[in-house]
Write an enzyme that holds these catalytic residues in place. Structure first.
Site, PDB file in Angstrom:
ATOM      1  N   SER A 222       0.820  -1.214   0.000  1.00  0.00           N
ATOM      2  CA  SER A 222       0.000   0.000   0.000  1.00  0.00           C
ATOM      3  C   SER A 222       0.850   1.258   0.000  1.00  0.00           C
ATOM      4  O   SER A 222       0.348   2.341  -0.298  1.00  0.00           O
ATOM      5  CB  SER A 222      -0.909   0.016   1.232  1.00  0.00           C
TER       6      SER A 222
ATOM      7  N   HIS B 165      -2.989  -3.751  -5.562  1.00  0.00           N
ATOM      8  CA  HIS B 165      -3.322  -3.253  -4.231  1.00  0.00           C
ATOM      9  C   HIS B 165      -4.822  -3.273  -3.977  1.00  0.00           C
ATOM     10  O   HIS B 165      -5.574  -2.473  -4.525  1.00  0.00           O
ATOM     11  CB  HIS B 165      -2.784  -1.825  -4.052  1.00  0.00           C
TER      12      HIS B 165
ATOM     13  N   GLU C 289      -6.029  -1.294  -7.193  1.00  0.00           N
ATOM     14  CA  GLU C 289      -5.053  -0.504  -7.944  1.00  0.00           C
ATOM     15  C   GLU C 289      -4.042  -1.443  -8.592  1.00  0.00           C
ATOM     16  O   GLU C 289      -3.452  -2.284  -7.917  1.00  0.00           O
ATOM     17  CB  GLU C 289      -4.336   0.476  -7.009  1.00  0.00           C
TER      18      GLU C 289
END
Length: 506
Positions: free
Chosen positions: A121, A142, A154
């Site tokens: 992250s 992510h 993501e």
């Protein structure tokens, strides 16, 4: 449809790893579970089986389907057991050295065409893959907790990532029922980067003594439509999570003023006031419920003075109509009488500055935030300056509460509360687009799904006017002298010519 990755591995079976395993099994992949802690992978399989069994008991899942999902989960004991995988997702501790070491082990046992993904992250995908023999096979993937409910993921390309790897992960995310957004490898990627303005600007407001935590939360919920105010959100995520992220992104961007953290959260973290999980943060909690003092009623005022509105007030025509609807006596002369409430509605400026520039009596001058159409909000916000008389403040409060709408009265602040928080959010988002980190569409999608904002940041800017947001930022920079508020070129250029913030040049 043929599943993109028929057999995947999950390295790390904490909450995030279990969540990814769940949606992967539900999508049709065989899932191999690996964890360094003995028994953890088997426990993760059991936990997921229990979860599916509960859904069956509630009639929300077919028993045959639940059995099929469970049959796709396979705990394994060693990295070598992941050799048959088409994709391995790393979801271990957020430490660069640990991730690098695991991924190098994985690449030694996997096929040359197998894909590696990191669920980091906050760490650089490029740095994580720096020691790999085939860094082109690694990308960021992510997810957000809880994975089955947070429907955005993501997909992040490192500097050496093969574009085909990102394309494959995008397609797989869709097969999992998630919405993929693509980002370049930058600190915070999209969601954690775009989310910086909400909390940090709210902390600055409280740090200036403008108002308290609960009032900021009420204003941003009722005026903008956020589900949670920033301090409610920080209590939910906990300061031992959110404050280090603030510091990490700030330092990774070499002390960029837009991301500057606050001493308030540093101090509260040191004092153990982490949030809801420990029973006390910005609020105290009893049985998991925040204990918030009720708002005081509007003051009782026998006679409300006439109101004079500055000719420079934003939404002046709407403000006049509002005053008429509230039954106010309105003065229309070039200057206010000696008895009038002098009402200003600036964008970005504080009430003191407006009173001085417009040569108004500060003792009778009070401001109202009109960035957002009054009809679209559930709360009005008034701001005093240091010289505003108590009787003027009370009369204005009573007047604007006449129709039952909530009213908050705050101390002087460039940009009130809503203007400065919204403008900061829009500005950071604009700069993400300026840097080419992601597309405007992916940015708004990521933020609405990942952070639950009522609108994407760029859509916010378009709704309330890029020109207005630009004016707020320019004027706040004048008031505070802080480069934090300098407008992004993306916003400055589009605001100057009246172009949508989502517009992409051909």
């Amino acid at each position: 449809m043929k599943i993109q990755f028929p057999r995947i591995g999950i390295a790390g079976t904490g909450a995030m790893g279990r969540g990814i395993a769940q949606i992967a099994a539900q999508a049709g992949s065989e899932v191999l579970l690996l964890d360094a802690n003995p028994g953890a992978a088997q426990a993760a399989k059991a936990a997921l089986e229990d979860q599916w069994a509960r859904l069956v008991a509630k009639g929300r899942l077919d028993e045959t389907q639940a059995s099929a999902y469970a049959a796709r989960l396979h705990p394994v004991a060693a990295v070598a057991d992941l050799a048959p995988c088409d994709l391995v997702v790393e979801a271990i501790v957020e430490r660069l050295d640990a991730k690098q070491a695991l991924l190098m082990q994985l690449q030694r046992v996997l096929r040359d065409d197998a894909v590696l993904a990191t669920n980091t992250s906050s760490l650089s995908v490029t740095a994580i893959g720096a020691g790999l023999a085939r860094p082109g096979q690694l990308a960021g993937f992510h997810f957000f907790n809880p994975v089955p409910l947070m429907k955005v993921v993501e997909v992040i390309a490192g500097l050496k990532t093969d574009p085909a790897v990102c394309t494959a992960l995008v397609n797989y995310a869709r097969q999992m029922g998630h919405t993929p957004v693509q980002a370049q490898d930058t600190p915070g990627f999209i969601v954690n980067h775009a989310g910086r303005g909400f909390g940090t600007e709210a902390l600055r407001i409280v740090g200036e003594g403008v108002t308290d935590f609960a009032t900021v939360d009420r204003i941003l919920r009722d005026q903008v439509g956020f589900k949670l105010g920033p301090f409610e959100l920080m209590d939910l995520t906990a300061l031992d999570v959110s404050h280090p992220v603030m510091e990490s992104i700030y330092h990774q961007y070499y002390e960029e003023p837009r991301f500057r953290p606050s001493v308030i959260t540093a101090q509260r973290l040191a004092g153990g006031l982490l949030g809801k999980k420990v029973g006390e943060g910005f609020y105290r909690y009893a049985d998991g419920v925040a204990q918030v003092l009720p708002e005081p009623p509007a003051p009782a005022v026998e006679q409300i003075p006439p109101v004079w509105v500055s000719p420079r007030a934003s939404r002046r025509a709407e403000l006049y109509q509002l005053l008429k609807d509230l039954g106010a006596t309105i003065e229309t002369g070039q200057s206010p009488s000696a008895h009038a409430i002098t009402l200003v509605a600036p964008l970005g400026f504080d009430i003191t500055t407006v009173a001085v520039v417009e040569r108004l009596d500060p003792a009778r001058t009070i401001g109202i935030d009109m960035l957002i159409d009054d009809a679209a909000t559930r709360r009005r916000v008034l701001a005093t300056n240091p010289a505003t008389r108590v009787d003027i403040r009370n009369a204005a409060h009573a007047l604007f509460a006449r129709d039952g709408k909530a009213v908050s009265v705050i101390r002087d602040s460039g940009g009130f509360v809503t203007q400065r928080v919204v403008a900061t959010i829009v500005n950071i988002a604009s700069d993400i687009c300026q840097q080419g980190i992601c597309s405007p569409r992916d940015l708004d999608t990521a933020v609405t799904l990942g952070l639950g904002y009522p609108l994407g940041p760029l859509a916010m800017g378009d709704r309330w006017g890029p020109t207005n947001i630009l004016e707020v930022l320019f004027n706040m920079q004048t008031v505070y002298g802080d480069t934090r508020y300098r407008p992004s070129p993306w916003l400055r250029r589009r605001g100057a010519i009246g172009l949508s913030l989502t517009h992409v040049e051909e």
